[in-house]
Design an enzyme around this catalytic site. Structure first.
Site, PDB file in Angstrom:
ATOM      1  CG  HIS A 110      -1.876   3.569   4.039  1.00  0.00           C
ATOM      2  ND1 HIS A 110      -2.289   4.368   5.075  1.00  0.00           N
ATOM      3  CD2 HIS A 110      -2.683   3.883   2.984  1.00  0.00           C
ATOM      4  CE1 HIS A 110      -3.292   5.125   4.677  1.00  0.00           C
ATOM      5  NE2 HIS A 110      -3.547   4.850   3.404  1.00  0.00           N
TER       6      HIS A 110
ATOM      7  CG  HIS B 236     -10.290   1.407   0.495  1.00  0.00           C
ATOM      8  ND1 HIS B 236      -9.207   2.225   0.310  1.00  0.00           N
ATOM      9  CD2 HIS B 236     -11.238   2.178   1.084  1.00  0.00           C
ATOM     10  CE1 HIS B 236      -9.456   3.425   0.771  1.00  0.00           C
ATOM     11  NE2 HIS B 236     -10.683   3.429   1.249  1.00  0.00           N
TER      12      HIS B 236
ATOM     13  CB  CYS C 233      -6.361   2.991  -1.888  1.00  0.00           C
ATOM     14  SG  CYS C 233      -4.923   3.571  -0.971  1.00  0.00           S
TER      15      CYS C 233
ATOM     16  CE  LYS D 231      -6.358   0.158   1.629  1.00  0.00           C
ATOM     17  NZ  LYS D 231      -5.696   1.483   1.539  1.00  0.00           N
TER      18      LYS D 231
ATOM     19  CG  ASP E 290      -2.136   0.834   1.098  1.00  0.00           C
ATOM     20  OD1 ASP E 290      -2.087   1.834   0.377  1.00  0.00           O
ATOM     21  OD2 ASP E 290      -3.156   0.498   1.729  1.00  0.00           O
TER      22      ASP E 290
END
Length: 451
Positions: free
Chosen positions: A213, A112, A57, A110, A15
């Site tokens: 991140h 998202h 993202c 993650k 990320d």
């Protein structure tokens, strides 16, 4: 000799990793932290130097999961809290395709791509999942002055299973959990791989980790390990965990049966105190600059991908979808535009070309730039994420071989010809939209395309 056995797929999606961070991309010890395990992964496979992601993202994750330019799917930007988000049920995900081919599928990390019922990982093709529905910024809320959890509840960690009902909340996601996050991702992936091997099932392990991140926080076991602060400690942690995962594949005698891909969802965020490095490229994420779009990409599959290959062919996030689907023997949807192409001939050396000459560089729902071969034409100029986006009366052109930092506009007087192939790429895209209209952001389910 290569076999016809369906490959296991390990997809490690980091990320906000800058192009220049890893040793095999010119970083490593230059940044104070060697990355020997990731470098070894690259040495044992292929390394791409022109893999392009989206500006944010959510669009990058959408591109990988659907093989479609995100503006087609209405997933053009990171949704702010309270906004509708995610992929409509109309979109066919990579996990759904692989599941139909008999793969065990797991998502740890993650997501998202939607936090509402019907759009969560275990409802979009994954047998099981653990992690975060939104993003890592929320881990900083508790330390922000004036934050009131009664007004905005803390973000939650979740887990869920296919046909197991709603995802189960596991507790608040704060800075402590951010530091532990990637350890959980790798531990759960190890356990999933062992179970899949015991069940004699091919597997797809999707690992959208937190690293690097912001806030870039190492696991407590790695805190202070480099003496150079938490950013460097986190790089040490990531490299060690990649090495342990590769060792597990060796231990289980499945390395030769496993396509292992390491890449990032976009380039460095360039946000202090977690400043990444874009290497030779200019700009930051959330733009159409090369420092946003170009990311490391490493693929290893012993016996199928020759060791030590390097290619600068133009490739894009959507190609990952088609490449994985084709490797698994899964037919891609034919009832909608699929923008991804199969990169395996490029990766395995049977072709020196990717089959792609251009990419459209959207930022949100605006076309900021077009890349064609080694040229870049900007129609909207924005160098860093907090800069204003300026509509240009005359495009700016850059020869990326001569000017990787995109500093010297050479459109006038002699390179106006570059406009023609760029406009052809734009025209072909909008022609496809005539037959298959764009899905608007926030579109509710069920969505049916116009007939």
């Amino acid at each position: 000799m290569p076999s016809d056995k369906k490959p296991n797929i390990v997809f490690l999606f980091v990320d906000n990793l800058g192009f220049g961070e890893l040793g095999c991309y010119g970083g490593g010890i230059v940044r104070g932290v060697p990355t020997p395990n990731i470098d070894r992964l690259a040495a044992d496979g292929v390394r791409l130097t022109n893999m392009n992601m989206e500006a944010q993202c959510t669009p990058s994750r959408s591109a990988v999961m659907t093989g479609r330019i995100p503006i087609r799917s209405g997933t053009v930007r990171i949704p702010l809290p309270g906004q509708p988000s995610g992929l409509t049920r109309y979109e066919v995900t990579l996990a759904e395709l692989l599941s139909q081919q008999g793969y065990a599928t797991a998502h740890f990390g993650k997501w998202h791509l939607g936090d509402t019922a019907g759009r969560q990982p275990h409802e979009r093709g994954f047998d099981e999942w653990w992690g975060l529905l939104e993003t890592h910024d929320s881990s900083l809320w508790a330390s922000a002055p004036g934050y009131d959890p009664q007004v905005v509840p803390p973000a939650q960690l979740f887990e869920g299973r296919r046909d197991g009902g709603p995802s189960t909340p596991l507790g608040d996601y704060d800075a402590k959990q951010r530091a532990l996050f990637d350890g959980h991702v790798f531990d759960r992936t190890h356990e999933f791989i062992r179970r899949s091997v015991d069940a004699d099932m091919p597997f797809f392990a999707y690992m959208p980790v937190a690293f690097p991140h912001f806030p870039t926080l190492p696991h407590p076991d790695y805190e202070g390990s480099t003496g150079l602060g938490p950013f460097a400690d986190s790089f040490h942690e990531m490299d060690e965990r990649v090495g342990e995962l590769a060792d597990l594949l060796d231990e289980l005698d499945i390395s030769d049966d496993t396509l292992f891909v390491f890449t990032s969802d976009n380039g460095a965020e360039d946000v202090l105190p977690w400043r990444g490095w874009t290497g030779p490229w200019g700009g930051s994420y959330f733009t159409a600059m090369e420092g946003c779009l170009r990311v490391p990409f490493i693929a290893r599959w012993p016996g199928h991908i020759p060791a030590g290959r390097v290619s600068n062919e133009v490739t894009h996030a959507v190609d990952i979808f088609t490449t994985f689907a084709t490797a698994a023997g899964a037919p891609v949807p034919l009832d909608r535009p699929i923008d991804g192409i199969d990169l395996m001939p490029l990766l395995d050396g049977t072709s020196d070309t990717s089959g792609r000459e251009s990419i459209l560089c959207f930022v949100g729902d605006q076309l900021h730039a077009v890349k064609w071969k080694n040229w870049k034409l900007h129609y909207i100029w924005q160098e860093y994420m907090l800069d204003p986006a300026v509509q240009l009366g005359v495009p700016r052109a850059f020869n990326l071989y001569e000017d990787p930092g995109e500093r010297h506009d050479v459109f006038l007087p002699s390179n106006t010809w570059v406009q023609r192939p760029c406009m052809a790429a734009i025209g072909a895209f909008w022609d496809s939209v005539e037959a298959h209209p764009l899905i608007a952001p926030g579109t509710a389910d069920p969505y049916e395309p116009p007939t």
